[in-house]
Scaffold this active site. Structure first.
Site, PDB file in Angstrom:
ATOM      1  CB  THR A  17      31.961  14.202 -52.668  1.00 26.07           C
ATOM      2  OG1 THR A  17      32.396  14.743 -51.420  1.00 26.07           O
ATOM      3  CG2 THR A  17      31.807  15.322 -53.690  1.00 26.07           C
ATOM      4  N   GLY A  18      31.210  11.213 -51.814  1.00 30.03           N
ATOM      5  CA  GLY A  18      31.345  10.115 -50.858  1.00 30.03           C
ATOM      6  C   GLY A  18      30.023   9.732 -50.235  1.00 30.03           C
ATOM      7  N   GLY A  22      27.581   5.623 -45.057  1.00 30.93           N
ATOM      8  CA  GLY A  22      27.899   6.456 -43.909  1.00 30.93           C
ATOM      9  C   GLY A  22      27.230   7.806 -43.879  1.00 30.93           C
ATOM     10  N   GLY A  24      27.676  10.466 -45.762  1.00 29.78           N
ATOM     11  CA  GLY A  24      27.238  10.968 -47.060  1.00 29.78           C
ATOM     12  C   GLY A  24      25.889  10.435 -47.470  1.00 29.78           C
ATOM     13  CE1 TYR A 156      40.023  11.725 -41.472  1.00 31.13           C
ATOM     14  CE2 TYR A 156      40.154  11.694 -39.083  1.00 31.13           C
ATOM     15  CZ  TYR A 156      39.415  11.809 -40.235  1.00 31.13           C
ATOM     16  OH  TYR A 156      38.061  12.001 -40.149  1.00 31.13           O
TER      17      TYR A 156
END
Length: 267
Positions: A17-18, A22, A24, A156
């Site tokens: 996912t994602g 970057g 992922g 976060y």
């Protein structure tokens, strides 16, 4: 003769996912290089299809799947498009540079939906199939701030802690099934956003000249570590690939820190 470690991933199917940029993106590319067929997930059509195309052009097996995991319907659609998955890499997430005084309860709820509940949704959709088949890997990308939070980014860092915690609970739930659950916890990694942020800070603080000096200064002042530089996306991908491999059958509920020694604890 040079020794080669076979990761045992040929014939396995992975959803990252994602994965449109970057970490992922690097994870998807390395899993494909080791023989997995990879489902590249993202929300941006152009970037997601570009990553899948790059992997395919390099000889790997990849398809792109689009969807917003922060909604129940979006997650269900992604899971259905992905099909039977042996390896789930819960990488998708985001952060913004807000402190306590800049956050309201809606922003706390929003980031929890994206960074925590989205991963839980994918676990609920895909892990039952892993159980039935008697083999599977759930690998969640966490971070050192889960263990050593700072004053900034409280929303976060709280989601990172939740990701670490739920992974241990999941590992215990999956005991004896052939499915494992682990965390890879990056330190500061040199992605494009990290580089851009560092260059802005270098201009402000007078770090330099040249990237090597800037990286060294940033490492010393922002995230002191024993290596003295940023990590690289490929190093996170290598950790994920190992935990996905047949060599990691005896590892579950673990937190694999890839942070240059930023987090100094033996617990």
């Amino acid at each position: 003769m040079e020794a080669v470690m076979d990761m045992g991933l040929s014939g396995k199917r992975a959803l990252v996912t994602g994965a449109s940029a970057g970490l992922g993106r690097s994870i998807a590319a390395m899993l494909a290089a080791e023989g997995s067929s990879v489902v590249v997930h993202g929300r941006d059509p152009a970037r997601t299809h570009a990553v899948a195309g790059e992997i395919s052009a390099g000889g790997g097996n990849a398809v792109a799947v689009l969807g917003d995991l922060a909604s129940s319907a979006g997650a269900a659609a992604v899971a259905e498009a992905a099909g039977e998955v042996d390896i789930l890499v819960n990488n998708a997430g985001y952060y913004d540079d807000r402190g306590w005084s800049e956050l309201d309860d809606e922003q706390w709820s929003q980031i929890y939906q994206v960074n925590v509940v989205s991963g839980v949704r994918m676990i609920e959709h895909l892990v039952p199939g892993m159980r039935r088949r008697g083999w599977g890997r759930v690998i969640t990308i966490g971070g050192g701030l889960a263990l050593q939070p700072a004053a900034t980014l409280p929303h976060y860092t709280a989601t990172l802690a939740a990701r670490h915690n739920l992974t241990v609970s999941l590992a215990r739930e999956l005991a004896g099934t052939g499915v494992t659950a682990n965390v890879v916890a990056p330190g500061a990694i040199l992605t494009e956003p990290t580089r851009d942020m560092t260059l802005r800070a270098a201009a402000e603080h007078g770090w330099g000249p040249g990237w090597d000096a800037i990286e060294k200064a940033a490492s010393a002042k922002w995230f002191p570590n024993d290596i003295g530089r940023f990590g690289r996306p490929e190093q996170i991908a290598a950790a994920v690939t190992f935990l996905a491999s047949s060599h990691a059958d005896y590892i579950s509920g673990a937190d694999l820190r890839v942070d240059g020694g930023t987090v100094r604890t033996i617990s």
